[in-house]
Scaffold this motif. Structure first.
Motif, short mmCIF file in Angstrom:
data_model
loop_
_atom_site.label_atom_id
_atom_site.label_comp_id
_atom_site.label_asym_id
_atom_site.label_seq_id
_atom_site.Cartn_x
_atom_site.Cartn_y
_atom_site.Cartn_z
N GLU A 199 -89.35 -40.18 -33.95
CA GLU A 199 -90.58 -39.77 -33.27
C GLU A 199 -91.51 -40.95 -33.04
O GLU A 199 -92.25 -40.99 -32.05
N VAL A 202 -90.25 -42.81 -29.91
CA VAL A 202 -90.66 -42.09 -28.70
C VAL A 202 -92.16 -42.28 -28.44
O VAL A 202 -92.59 -42.53 -27.31
N TRP A 203 -92.94 -42.16 -29.50
CA TRP A 203 -94.39 -42.39 -29.41
C TRP A 203 -94.68 -43.74 -28.78
O TRP A 203 -95.51 -43.88 -27.88
N MET A 205 -92.71 -45.78 -26.92
CA MET A 205 -92.19 -46.05 -25.58
C MET A 205 -93.17 -45.65 -24.49
O MET A 205 -93.44 -46.41 -23.55
#
Length: 310
Positions: A199, A202-203, A205
């Motif tokens: 997570e 993803v945060w 990117m």
């Protein structure tokens, strides 16, 4: 004789860990003159030796180009603090690589300079903006090795640096703070975790793209929302004694964001308002009178080459 002028740089820019870097309008100037023996002046005596990073980069590049290294009189005039985080070592590497090309009779080649400087520095996040100017996103990738000599271990035949340049909004102020103490890069690497949660990846990117857009457009609402790092700043801030106080202070005085520059110990507060920049400078200097504090701007120009004064 040749003079190489290299801008200071700030890497990571918060969420752009090891991939983003930006050139700032603060410079180091290096004059090279062919000589009978090596001599270095203009810097701390501890750096005036054969281990000087400019000199070793110059020699390594000459060897790479097929030339036997030759002595020079090197004069260094640098305004970049040595406390860490503003690309002082990258400026030295870039200067040595560029001077070796010019003084060996070759034309300056930006692609070669980027690849060679990355090999010497170990990563492109600072050297790329020092070479290209502006905001730069970089990564290395494998390339076709079919043309490589048999059994070669030469990194030039294994990977290539890809860098993308962006112009930074001219209205932005980067209030740069350098404490009178260093954070060793090795220590800043050591405190990082070996793995990160999915997570967090993803945060990060989405926010990297947001920061690039914010810095190029001047959209500080977007910058404030995107500039929240999870990969390195939560760990590295522990090595910077004044991080939390400075962050609280600058945000309270209207900064749109606050970040560690490179791996520290330097830090940067960002604003697009002149009055806010002045308030930030005053507040920081009042609380930290012995700190190096400057209102810097991004520069769109990278390394510059000119004849050295006789």
């Amino acid at each position: 004789m040749v003079c190489i002028t290299v801008p200071a740089t700030s890497a990571n820019l918060g969420v752009g860990f090891d991939c983003l870097g930006m050139a700032l309008n603060l410079y180091a100037r290096f004059s090279f003159e062919c000589a009978d023996e090596l001599s270095i002046d203009g810097c701390d005596p501890r750096f005036c030796t054969a281990d000087n990073l400019v000199w070793t980069s110059f020699c390594n590049t000459l060897t790479e180009l097929g030339h036997t290294p030759f002595p020079v009189h090197l004069t260094i005039d640098s305004g970049i603090p040595l406390s860490g985080g503003l690309g002082s070592s990258s400026a030295c590497v870039v200067a040595g690589v560029v001077a070796a090309q010019i003084l060996s009779g070759r034309a300056y080649n930006q692609a070669f300079t980027l690849d060679m400087a990355t090999q010497l520095e170990g990563h492109p996040d600072n050297v790329a903006p020092a070479i290209m100017g502006g905001l730069v996103s970089s990564f290395t990738a494998p390339i076709d090795t079919s043309a490589a000599p048999a059994n070669t271990t030469d990194e030039r035949f294994q990977s290539k640096v890809f860098s993308t340049h962006f112009d930074v909004c001219a209205d932005l102020h980067f209030i740069t703070i350098a404490p009178p103490y260093e954070v060793r890069t090795a220590d800043a690497r050591r405190v990082l975790p070996a793995t990160v949660p999915f997570e967090d990846a993803v945060w990060q990117m989405g926010r990297v793209v947001g920061v690039i857009e914010a810095l190029t457009s001047g959209n500080m609402e977007l910058f404030a929302a995107a500039n929240t790092d999870r990969l390195h700043e939560p760990y590295r801030k522990q090595l910077i004694a004044d991080y939390e106080h400075l962050r609280t202070c600058t945000l309270a005085h209207g900064a749109d964001g606050f970040m560690i520059s490179g791996s520290g110990s330097s830090m940067i507060a960002v604003t697009h308002e002149q009055k806010t920049a002045e308030a930030l400078m005053s507040a920081i200097r009042s609380s930290y009178p012995n700190y190096w504090v400057r209102d810097l701007r991004a520069t769109q120009s990278g390394v510059q080459i000119s004849p050295a004064a006789p």
